[in-house]
Design a protein around this motif. Structure first.
Motif: not given
Length: 276
Positions: A24-36, A50-59, A252-257
């Motif tokens: 899951a953590i590999s499926c958000i941007q590096l800058d957000e990963k560092d922030r988390l 979860i918030g980062r994954l939600m935004m990416r799913k919506f977009v 998490l159904a369609n997330i991509v690393p």
């Protein structure tokens, strides 16, 4: 035809194993990963992830943008936005208590969302806490919050409801904490119910009624959500959309690393304390 999306995810009940967290953590941007990674407690990492994954799913789902092409950035008020995005794709996230929530719209408007849990753990007497927070609310709002017909839990709940309303509004207008919160005066007219949307709350600024729509609902008996909406300077017509409690399978159904998994990062996460 535009679409209005309302999602809520109970991150407190999501306890991924090392394998699932690393993915899951590999499926958000590096800058957000560092922030988390700078969060002290695991609970804050999960809620924000979860918030980062939600935004990416919506977009991905509603902006028809391939997952790996999505680039999220932040505006001058630190609000997450889609880089080079369409004005007809707007979203906002919030997390507090047990939930992370997203409100999304496929139309050009101002949008803000906030979730609050009905709880107080400040260590002081409630009356002393209210005294310290006096400048946060108008005199009429304090009349609602400190209504003598309410018990202590009822007053805490009304405090949280008004806080969520103010946060949703300042997030929608993009000014954050720099706004004079006492000048923002909300008048509630109905109670909140689960599986129902209240839309008759009115906003006044310095005594003048404002053209905004506020959608309020309960996720459960302990969490309220407020969504602030304004379209072309007017309050849009409410569609009375309740929040969908989405599962981890759906989220998490369609997330991509976006980068290789990081065993060291995952190990550090699991060494953190869950909460204070």
């Amino acid at each position: 035809m535009f679409q209005s999306i309302r999602w809520a995810f109970n991150w407190k009940e999501w306890n991924p194993c090392e394998k699932d967290f690393a993915y899951a953590i590999s499926c958000i941007q590096l800058d957000e990963k560092d922030r988390l990674g700078r969060f002290v407690f695991r609970k804050d990492v999960r809620a924000s992830l979860i918030g980062r994954l939600m935004m990416r799913k919506f977009v991905n789902d509603y902006g028809c943008i391939p997952y790996t092409n999505i680039v999220l950035t932040r505006d001058t008020c630190n609000k997450p936005i889609l880089k080079n995005g369409s004005p007809n794709l707007n979203f906002n996230v919030s997390h507090q208590g047990d939930y992370t929530v997203l409100a999304g719209e496929t139309r050009d408007l101002k949008l803000g969302v906030d979730v609050m849990k009905f709880e107080y753990s400040g260590g002081k007497r409630l009356s002393e806490f209210f005294r310290i927070m006096n400048r946060t609310f108008s005199s009429s709002e304090w009349e609602e919050i400190k209504d003598p017909s309410l018990n202590e839990l009822g007053q805490i709940s009304m405090f949280c409801r008004h806080w969520a309303l103010k946060e949703s509004y300042v997030k929608a207008i993009g000014t954050g904490i720099y706004t004079d919160l006492k000048a923002i005066d909300f008048k509630t007219n109905s109670g909140l119910l689960e599986h129902s949307v209240t839309t008759d709350t009115v906003l006044y600024i310095n005594g003048m009624k404002q053209e905004w729509l506020f959608e309020e609902t309960l996720l459960d008996s302990q969490h309220c959500v407020a969504v602030a909406l304004q379209e072309n300077g007017k309050a849009p017509k409410s569609q009375h959309h309740t929040f969908e409690i989405i599962s981890s399978d759906k989220l998490l159904a369609n997330i991509v690393p976006l980068f290789p998994q990081d065993p060291e990062y995952t190990e550090k996460y699991f060494k953190k304390e869950e909460h204070p």
